[in-house]
Structures are given as structure tokens and as C-alpha cells.
Scaffold this motif. Structure first.
Motif, short mmCIF file in Angstrom:
data_model
loop_
_atom_site.label_atom_id
_atom_site.label_comp_id
_atom_site.label_asym_id
_atom_site.label_seq_id
_atom_site.Cartn_x
_atom_site.Cartn_y
_atom_site.Cartn_z
N LEU A 174 37.14 58.08 24.47
CA LEU A 174 37.14 57.00 23.46
C LEU A 174 38.46 56.94 22.71
N ALA A 175 39.55 57.16 23.42
CA ALA A 175 40.88 57.13 22.80
C ALA A 175 41.36 55.68 22.72
N GLY A 176 41.03 55.04 21.61
CA GLY A 176 41.30 53.61 21.47
C GLY A 176 42.77 53.26 21.57
N GLU A 177 43.64 54.01 20.89
CA GLU A 177 45.07 53.70 20.92
C GLU A 177 45.61 53.85 22.32
N ASP A 178 45.19 54.94 22.98
CA ASP A 178 45.62 55.14 24.36
C ASP A 178 45.13 54.01 25.25
N LEU A 179 43.88 53.56 25.00
CA LEU A 179 43.33 52.47 25.80
C LEU A 179 44.16 51.21 25.68
N ARG A 180 44.55 50.91 24.45
CA ARG A 180 45.35 49.69 24.25
C ARG A 180 46.66 49.76 25.01
N LYS A 181 47.33 50.91 24.90
CA LYS A 181 48.61 51.05 25.59
C LYS A 181 48.43 51.02 27.10
N LEU A 182 47.43 51.77 27.58
CA LEU A 182 47.21 51.84 29.03
C LEU A 182 46.70 50.52 29.59
N SER A 183 45.89 49.79 28.82
CA SER A 183 45.40 48.49 29.28
C SER A 183 46.55 47.51 29.44
N HIS A 184 47.45 47.53 28.47
CA HIS A 184 48.61 46.64 28.57
C HIS A 184 49.45 47.03 29.79
N GLN A 185 49.63 48.34 29.95
CA GLN A 185 50.40 48.80 31.10
C GLN A 185 49.70 48.40 32.40
N GLN A 186 48.36 48.48 32.40
CA GLN A 186 47.58 48.10 33.58
C GLN A 186 47.84 46.65 33.96
N HIS A 187 47.79 45.74 32.99
CA HIS A 187 47.99 44.32 33.28
C HIS A 187 49.39 44.08 33.85
N VAL A 188 50.39 44.71 33.25
CA VAL A 188 51.77 44.51 33.69
C VAL A 188 51.97 45.04 35.11
N VAL A 189 51.47 46.28 35.34
CA VAL A 189 51.68 46.92 36.63
C VAL A 189 50.94 46.17 37.74
N ILE A 190 49.68 45.81 37.48
CA ILE A 190 48.89 45.15 38.52
C ILE A 190 49.47 43.78 38.86
N ALA A 191 49.90 43.04 37.85
CA ALA A 191 50.50 41.73 38.12
C ALA A 191 51.75 41.88 38.99
N ALA A 192 52.59 42.88 38.65
CA ALA A 192 53.81 43.10 39.41
C ALA A 192 53.49 43.54 40.84
N MET A 193 52.50 44.41 40.98
CA MET A 193 52.16 44.90 42.31
C MET A 193 51.53 43.81 43.17
N ALA A 194 50.71 42.95 42.58
CA ALA A 194 50.12 41.85 43.34
C ALA A 194 51.20 40.89 43.84
N THR A 195 52.19 40.64 42.97
CA THR A 195 53.31 39.79 43.38
C THR A 195 54.08 40.44 44.53
N GLU A 196 54.27 41.76 44.43
CA GLU A 196 54.98 42.48 45.48
C GLU A 196 54.17 42.45 46.78
N ALA A 197 52.85 42.58 46.68
CA ALA A 197 52.00 42.53 47.87
C ALA A 197 52.13 41.18 48.56
N ARG A 198 52.19 40.12 47.78
CA ARG A 198 52.34 38.78 48.36
C ARG A 198 53.68 38.65 49.07
N ARG A 199 54.72 39.24 48.48
CA ARG A 199 56.04 39.18 49.11
C ARG A 199 56.06 39.97 50.41
N LEU A 200 55.47 41.17 50.39
CA LEU A 200 55.43 42.00 51.59
C LEU A 200 54.66 41.31 52.71
N ALA A 201 53.57 40.65 52.35
CA ALA A 201 52.79 39.93 53.35
C ALA A 201 53.61 38.81 53.97
#
Length: 304
Positions: free
Chosen positions: A83-110
Motif C-alpha cells: 500500500l505504498a501510495g507515493e511509490d504507486l504514483r511514481k511507478l504508475s506514471h513510469q508504467q504509462h510512459v514505458v508502455i506507450a514507448a514500448m508499444a510504439t517501438e513494437a509497431r515500428r519493429l513489426a
């Protein structure tokens, strides 16, 4: 002996349209080698969707990036459990950024691999990556590039039960409130994702309807063209038959002409021969007449 893991690694690196033929070839190879159980295991390998293939392609292309995403997943799961709320906020933001970038990269690789990926498929890639963050089993398969299907979706790591942290004390209530906020944010994000998916489906249905109508128009045009082609071919066949008949008649006429020409030539030869013989006969008759006249007294007789 056929190595099923090696076969799976090979197959899930192929484009989806190449998967089935390659899998069947390996099944046949295993059966030929008498390895029936192995053949069954290979035959059970599922053909991946385009999104799953693109996700596997991403993991195969950059092992370090895949490892970082798995680490992010472990951190997120740990933050939810504690239940680490502050960590969740930071990691959630990081999650959105990383996943968006990786999905874009996957599309390019394809695209580099010769397979175009639509925006809808790219969103499916994002959803799969979010699920990989929450599902350790799916994460393991994805890290090896052999994810067979999109794992069941999870929202906000809701399936992870929180655990007590020694020494947490009073701040626990504050953390629970933060987690509730995070959960609401995750729920809102999920709803937004669903809305986008519904909009994408609506666009896809509209596009399908348009292509269906276009296919019907094209089909009608094709039917008209085929009918015209059939008539043209029938007319052409009739003309070919007529030409064949005319050529046969021409051949017969030429044969008849050649026969008549030969007969005429023979008639000319005989006429000339008869003329020569008639001329000779008349000469002989005159000669005989003169001899007769001389024989009867030398008095010429008037020819009648």
C-alpha cells in the motif's frame, strides 16, 4: 529428438501468417521420428494474434528493455502489496510512459519485419504489456518471446491482496486512502480504455460495412464483366468455327480448281494433237487426190 522449447522459440518468432505451415512441418517431422507425444505438444501450440506476435517481437529485439519492464512489474506488485501510495504514483506514471514507448517501438519493429500494425493493434499491445506487468507467468513467457496468447486483462493490480508491513503503524490509513485513489484512477483509465476500444470497434465496423458494400459493388461489376466475357468468348467460338468451315471450303475449291486446271491443260494438249493430226490428214487427202487424178488419165477433176 525434437526440442519442443526450441520449436516454440522458432515458431513465435515467425509472422502469424507463417506460423501454421511451420508448426505443421515440425509436427510431421516429430511424427516421422516416432515422437507422437512431442508431435501432440507442438500441434497444441497456438498461432499468435498480430498483437501477441508484436509483443514477442519486442521482447526478442531488446532483452534489456524486457528485463526493465519485468522489474517495473515487480516493483508495482510490491507497492500494491505494501500500500505504498507515493511509490504507486511514481511507478504508475513510469508504467504509462514505458508502455506507450514500448508499444510504439513494437509497431515500428513489426513494420521493419514487413507487417503493418494498426493503431487498434498497438492499443492491444499496450494492454498486453500492462497485463504482463501484473502477471508473473505471462511475464516469464513474454520475456522469452514465446507468449502464445494475450493473458486475461487485469486492472490496477486488483488481484494482488495487500499484506501487513511490520512497523507501518498509523500511516496505514493514509496509504489505504491513497490506494483507493489509485484504484479509482485505474478504474477511470480502464473505462477510458474501454471507450477507446469501443470507438475503435465502431470505426472498424464502419470500415467493414464500407468494404462490404465496396465488395458487393465489385462483385456485381465482376459478374457483369464475366457475362460480357462469356458472350464474347461464345461469339469468338462461333467465328472460329465459321472460319474453319470457310477454310475447308476454300481448300475444296482449290482442289477442284487444280483438277479443272489439269483437265484444261490435258484438253489443250489433246486439241493441239488433234489439230496436228487433222492437218496431216488433209495433206494426205490432197496428195491422194492428186495421185488419183493422175491415175485416171491425167485429167484433173474438179474438186467438189
Amino acid at each position: 529428438m525434437v526440442d519442443v522449447d526450441a520449436v516454440a522459440t522458432e515458431l513465435y518468432g515467425l509472422r502469424p501468417e507463417e506460423f501454421t505451415a511451420a508448426r505443421d512441418a515440425h509436427v510431421a517431422e516429430a511424427r516421422k521420428a516416432g515422437e507422437r507425444d512431442t508431435a501432440k505438444r507442438i500441434a497444441a501450440l497456438r498461432k499468435p494474434t498480430l498483437a501477441v506476435w508484436a509483443v514477442n517481437l519486442l521482447a526478442r529485439a531488446d532483452a534489456d528493455q524486457a528485463r526493465r519492464l519485468l522489474e517495473l512489474g515487480r516493483e508495482l506488485r510490491g507497492a500494491h502489496r505494501t500500500l505504498a501510495g507515493e511509490d504507486l504514483r511514481k511507478l504508475s506514471h513510469q508504467q504509462h510512459v514505458v508502455i506507450a514507448a514500448m508499444a510504439t517501438e513494437a509497431r515500428r519493429l513489426a513494420g521493419d519485419a514487413g507487417q503493418e500494425v494498426s493503431e487498434g493493434v498497438q492499443r492491444e499491445v499496450e494492454q498486453i504489456l500492462r497485463t504482463v506487468l501484473a502477471d508473473p507467468d505471462a511475464a516469464e513467457a513474454w520475456a522469452r518471446g514465446v507468449l502464445a496468447k494475450a493473458p486475461p486483462q487485469v486492472v490496477g493490480f486488483a488481484e494482488l491482496a495487500p499484506v501487513d508491513v511490520p512497523g507501518a503503524g498509523p500511516p496505514r490509513k493514509r496509504r489505504k486512502a491513497e490506494v483507493e485513489v489509485e484504484a479509482k484512477e485505474a478504474e477511470a483509465e480502464a473505462k477510458e480504455t474501454d471507450t477507446r476500444a469501443e470507438q475503435a470497434q465502431a470505426r472498424a465496423r464502419a470500415e467493414a460495412d464500407r468494404t462490404h458494400r465496396e465488395a458487393e459493388r465489385t462483385g456485381e461489376a465482376l459478374a457483369t464483366a464475366e457475362s460480357a466475357r462469356a458472350r464474347a468468348r461464345a461469339g469468338l467460338g462461333a467465328l472460329d468455327e465459321r472460319i474453319t468451315d470457310l477454310r475447308a471450303q476454300l481448300d475444296r475449291a482449290r482442289q477442284e480448281r487444280d483438277g479443272l486446271a489439269a483437265a484444261a491443260e490435258e484438253a489443250d494438249r489433246r486439241h493441239q494433237q488433234a489439230a496436228r493430226e487433222a492437218k496431216a490428214a488433209r495433206a494426205e487427202a490432197r496428195k491422194a487426190q492428186r495421185a488419183l487424178d493422175a491415175a485416171i488419165g491425167g485429167t484433173p477433176r474438179t474438186r467438189r
